[in-house]
Design a protein around this motif. Structure first.
Motif, PDB file in Angstrom:
ATOM      1  N   ASN A 103      -3.666   0.129  -7.412  1.00  0.00           N
ATOM      2  CA  ASN A 103      -3.509  -0.211  -6.443  1.00  0.00           C
ATOM      3  C   ASN A 103      -4.747  -1.167  -6.422  1.00  0.00           C
ATOM      4  O   ASN A 103      -6.013  -2.038  -5.852  1.00  0.00           O
ATOM      5  CB  ASN A 103      -4.575   1.083  -5.717  1.00  0.00           C
ATOM      6  CG  ASN A 103      -3.405   1.956  -5.331  1.00  0.00           C
ATOM      7  OD1 ASN A 103      -2.317   1.694  -4.742  1.00  0.00           O
ATOM      8  ND2 ASN A 103      -3.811   2.963  -4.560  1.00  0.00           N
ATOM      9  N   ASP A 136      -2.960 -10.047   5.323  1.00  0.00           N
ATOM     10  CA  ASP A 136      -1.485  -9.084   5.746  1.00  0.00           C
ATOM     11  C   ASP A 136      -0.420  -9.406   6.332  1.00  0.00           C
ATOM     12  O   ASP A 136      -0.494  -9.732   6.899  1.00  0.00           O
ATOM     13  CB  ASP A 136      -3.130  -8.489   6.879  1.00  0.00           C
ATOM     14  CG  ASP A 136      -2.024  -6.876   7.660  1.00  0.00           C
ATOM     15  OD1 ASP A 136      -0.960  -6.691   7.191  1.00  0.00           O
ATOM     16  OD2 ASP A 136      -2.262  -5.811   7.317  1.00  0.00           O
ATOM     17  N   ARG A 156       1.485  -0.755   4.240  1.00  0.00           N
ATOM     18  CA  ARG A 156       1.384  -2.239   4.977  1.00  0.00           C
ATOM     19  C   ARG A 156       1.640  -2.983   3.453  1.00  0.00           C
ATOM     20  O   ARG A 156       1.037  -3.049   2.323  1.00  0.00           O
ATOM     21  CB  ARG A 156       0.117  -2.437   5.172  1.00  0.00           C
ATOM     22  CG  ARG A 156       0.220  -1.503   6.771  1.00  0.00           C
ATOM     23  CD  ARG A 156      -0.836  -1.951   7.450  1.00  0.00           C
ATOM     24  NE  ARG A 156      -1.555  -2.822   7.954  1.00  0.00           N
ATOM     25  CZ  ARG A 156      -0.901  -3.537   9.277  1.00  0.00           C
ATOM     26  NH1 ARG A 156      -0.183  -2.240  10.136  1.00  0.00           N
ATOM     27  NH2 ARG A 156      -0.563  -4.438   9.589  1.00  0.00           N
ATOM     28  N   ASP A 206       0.909  -1.074  -0.418  1.00  0.00           N
ATOM     29  CA  ASP A 206      -0.141  -0.068   0.026  1.00  0.00           C
ATOM     30  C   ASP A 206       0.572   1.167  -0.288  1.00  0.00           C
ATOM     31  O   ASP A 206       1.721   1.395   0.838  1.00  0.00           O
ATOM     32  CB  ASP A 206      -1.209  -0.077   1.018  1.00  0.00           C
ATOM     33  CG  ASP A 206      -1.712   1.357   1.018  1.00  0.00           C
ATOM     34  OD1 ASP A 206      -1.819   1.875   0.547  1.00  0.00           O
ATOM     35  OD2 ASP A 206      -3.228   0.876   1.416  1.00  0.00           O
ATOM     36  N   THR A 224       0.240   3.433   3.261  1.00  0.00           N
ATOM     37  CA  THR A 224       0.484   2.860   4.638  1.00  0.00           C
ATOM     38  C   THR A 224       1.533   2.167   5.171  1.00  0.00           C
ATOM     39  O   THR A 224       2.272   1.693   5.639  1.00  0.00           O
ATOM     40  CB  THR A 224      -0.921   1.762   4.945  1.00  0.00           C
ATOM     41  OG1 THR A 224      -1.074   0.801   4.227  1.00  0.00           O
ATOM     42  CG2 THR A 224      -1.971   2.993   4.774  1.00  0.00           C
ATOM     43  N   ARG A 275      -7.279  -1.818   3.629  1.00  0.00           N
ATOM     44  CA  ARG A 275      -7.551  -0.555   4.708  1.00  0.00           C
ATOM     45  C   ARG A 275      -8.686  -1.107   5.516  1.00  0.00           C
ATOM     46  O   ARG A 275      -7.916  -0.404   7.187  1.00  0.00           O
ATOM     47  CB  ARG A 275      -7.666   0.940   4.225  1.00  0.00           C
ATOM     48  CG  ARG A 275      -5.788   0.358   2.670  1.00  0.00           C
ATOM     49  CD  ARG A 275      -6.147   2.491   2.874  1.00  0.00           C
ATOM     50  NE  ARG A 275      -4.911   2.856   1.801  1.00  0.00           N
ATOM     51  CZ  ARG A 275      -4.871   3.287   0.896  1.00  0.00           C
ATOM     52  NH1 ARG A 275      -6.106   4.671   1.065  1.00  0.00           N
ATOM     53  NH2 ARG A 275      -4.034   3.828  -0.040  1.00  0.00           N
ATOM     54  N   ASP A 276      -9.588  -0.720   5.462  1.00  0.00           N
ATOM     55  CA  ASP A 276     -10.981  -0.525   6.504  1.00  0.00           C
ATOM     56  C   ASP A 276     -11.011  -1.831   6.645  1.00  0.00           C
ATOM     57  O   ASP A 276     -12.210  -1.816   7.726  1.00  0.00           O
ATOM     58  CB  ASP A 276     -11.780   0.271   5.624  1.00  0.00           C
ATOM     59  CG  ASP A 276     -11.838   1.173   4.665  1.00  0.00           C
ATOM     60  OD1 ASP A 276     -10.879   1.965   5.194  1.00  0.00           O
ATOM     61  OD2 ASP A 276     -12.080   1.195   3.839  1.00  0.00           O
ATOM     62  N   THR A 326      -7.326  -1.161  -1.584  1.00  0.00           N
ATOM     63  CA  THR A 326      -7.396   0.018  -0.619  1.00  0.00           C
ATOM     64  C   THR A 326      -8.475   0.130   0.161  1.00  0.00           C
ATOM     65  O   THR A 326      -8.884   0.219   1.264  1.00  0.00           O
ATOM     66  CB  THR A 326      -7.876   1.530  -0.859  1.00  0.00           C
ATOM     67  OG1 THR A 326      -9.270   1.561  -1.689  1.00  0.00           O
ATOM     68  CG2 THR A 326      -6.230   2.030  -2.358  1.00  0.00           C
TER      69      THR A 326
END
Length: 407
Positions: free
Chosen positions: A112, A80, A65, A60, A63, A135-136, A132
Motif C-alpha cells: 500500500n 481515482d 478501487r 486498493d 475497497t 481513501r479519505d 491508503t
C-alpha cells in the motif's frame, strides 16, 4: 475538451468514449482501441507548463478501487480511475523541498505504499507515500506531504520493486549519497515507512560502466531449475542485458552479461508470465540510425547463464521505444513518436501488433527524445479487467480499453 501542448494545433477536438473508425479517432491515428477518458496536464494538478512522465497504478485491496499514480516534472498526481470514464484527481505530492523539477520522476508500489525517485533533481531522495490516505479524500484535491523520505540516495533514474520479497532496487543513483556505481542500490522495504539500505550490486568487469538504466526484479519461478526461488534482477544496462542474483544482498552475483547487434542504448524490458522470454527495448537505436523501425529484442532465457537473442521484432514505424510491459499474451509498448502499441505475443517469438493509439501524431518523424519532444512515456496495464492507462509527455493521462483476446 482539447488536448494540451502542440496538439491543439491539429485542429479537431478528441471526444472521450471514442472508438477508432477507419484508422483514426479525430486526428489521431489508431486501430482497435477505445479512448475511455483523457486528463490533460493542467487537470493533473501540476504547475503551469508542467509535463508528465512515468505512470504506475494501485488497486486498493480493501475497497477494490483503482488509482493512477502520475509522475510530473514537479511532483506526483493521484487519480481515482475506478470509474474510468470519470477520473477524479485526488491530490498532489510535490517534489522534495529543495530539489529541482525534472523530466525524470518514477514511481513503483509495494503493498500500500508508493516509492518515488527523480533524476537530475539534486537531493531529492526517495519519497514514501501511504496510498491508503487516498481513501479519505472526499472533496477538493489535497496537497500531500510524504510519510517518509529515504535520504541514502539523492537523484536516481528509476526505482524497481520486487513485490514478493519487499525489496526496492534504486537504479542509476547519482549526485550524492550511496550511488552504488550507478548499479543496483538495494533497499529493504519490509517496514514500508522505514526503508533501510541493504547493499549494492555493480559489475563493470567486462569493460562496461556497470550502470543499470532499468530492471525487472523478482523471485524467479521460470524454467531454469538452478535459479528457482532466487531473487533476480534482469537489467537493461545501456550496452547489454545483465542478469544478477541478488538473493544475498551482502554478496550479489552476476549470472550473465550479453550484448546484441546494433546496440545503442539498452533501456528497459519485461518478462513474460512464464519467465522464459524477456522483451527488451533499445531507446537509441532508431535515432542513431542503427535500425529503421522500432525494434524489440526477444530474449530466450531458458538457461539464465546463457541468454539467447531469439528474435528481433520490428514495428511498422521508426519511433523510439521507451517502456513496455507484459500481461498474459499481450505486450504494451509506449513509444515516443507512435503512442501506445499493443502486441499479441501468444506466439512468444513472433509478436504481432493488434492495436495502437498515437497520442502525438505531429512528432512521428522525431524518433529520439529531446527537451521539446512529446509522445508516450509509459503505461500501466495491470489493473483488473483490462483497463490500460498511459502518459504522453505534453498531452497528459490517457485511459484506454483494448478488446480482449479472441474478440
Amino acid at each position: 475538451q482539447m488536448l494540451e501542448g502542440r496538439i491543439y494545433r491539429i485542429g479537431q477536438a478528441l471526444e472521450t468514449g471514442a472508438r477508432c473508425q477507419q484508422g483514426h479517432m479525430a486526428d489521431f491515428p489508431c486501430t482497435n482501441m477505445e479512448l475511455v477518458a483523457h486528463l490533460p496536464v493542467d487537470a493533473l494538478g501540476g504547475e503551469r507548463g508542467t509535463w508528465v512522465n512515468d505512470v504506475w497504478g494501485w488497486t486498493d485491496p480493501q475497497t477494490g478501487r483503482n488509482y493512477a499514480l502520475v509522475a510530473r516534472r514537479d511532483g506526483a498526481s493521484f487519480i481515482d480511475v475506478t470509474e474510468p470514464s470519470a477520473p477524479r484527481l485526488l491530490g498532489n505530492l510535490p517534489r522534495t523541498v529543495g530539489s529541482r523539477p525534472s523530466v525524470w520522476r518514477d514511481i513503483k508500489v509495494i503493498g500500500n505504499h508508493a516509492y518515488i525517485v527523480s533524476d537530475g533533481a539534486g537531493a531529492h531522495g526517495m519519497q514514501v507515500f501511504d496510498l491508503t490516505r487516498l481513501r479519505d479524500v472526499a472533496g477538493d484535491p489535497v496537497d500531500f506531504e510524504p510519510d517518509a523520505t529515504y535520504h541514502e540516495i539523492f537523484s536516481a533514474h528509476n526505482v524497481v520493486a520486487d513485490t514478493a520479497s519487499k525489496f526496492l532496487y534504486v537504479v542509476a543513483a547519482n549526485s550524492g549519497g550511496r550511488t552504488c556505481g550507478g548499479g543496483l542500490h538495494m533497499v529493504d522495504a519490509s517496514d514500508p515507512e522505514r526503508p533501510t539500505f541493504a547493499g549494492c550490486y555493480h559489475d563493470a568487469s567486462s569493460g562496461g560502466r556497470g550502470y543499470t538504466h532499468d530492471a525487472q526484479c523478482l523471485v524467479y519461478h521460470g524454467p531454469d531449475a538452478d535459479y528457482r526461488g532466487r531473487e533476480l534482477c534482469i537489467g537493461s544496462n545501456e550496452s547489454e542485458l545483465n542478469i544478477a542474483d541478488v538473493t544475498d544482498k551482502s554478496d550479489p552475483r552476476t549470472v550473465a552479461r550479453v550484448s546484441y547487434p546494433n546496440v545503442a542504448y539498452a533501456h528497459q524490458g519485461w518478462f513474460d508470465d512464464e519467465q522464459r522470454y524477456f522483451y527488451m527495448n533499445d531507446e537509441g537505436d532508431e535515432a542513431a540510425g542503427n535500425v529503421d523501425r522500432t525494434r524489440t529484442m526477444v530474449w530466450d532465457l531458458t538457461d539464465l547463464d546463457d541468454p539467447v537473442l531469439a528474435r528481433e521484432y520490428f514495428g511498422p514505424v521508426p519511433a523510439s521505444d521507451h517502456n513496455l510491459f507484459v500481461v498474459g499474451d499481450r505486450m504494451y509498448q509506449s513509444n515516443y513518436g507512435s503512442g501506445l502499441r499493443v502486441l499479441d505475443i501468444s506466439d512468444r517469438e513472433n509478436p504481432r501488433e493488434i492495436a495502437f493509439f498515437d497520442s502525438a501524431p505531429y512528432n512521428d518523424d522525431e524518433p529520439g527524445f529531446s527537451a521539446t519532444a512529446s509522445g508516450a512515456w509509459s503505461n500501466y496495464p495491470f489493473f483488473p479487467g483490462g483497463l490500460v492507462i498511459f502518459t504522453s509527455v505534453r498531452e497528459g493521462l490517457f485511459i484506454m480499453r483494448v478488446p480482449p483476446p479472441g474478440s
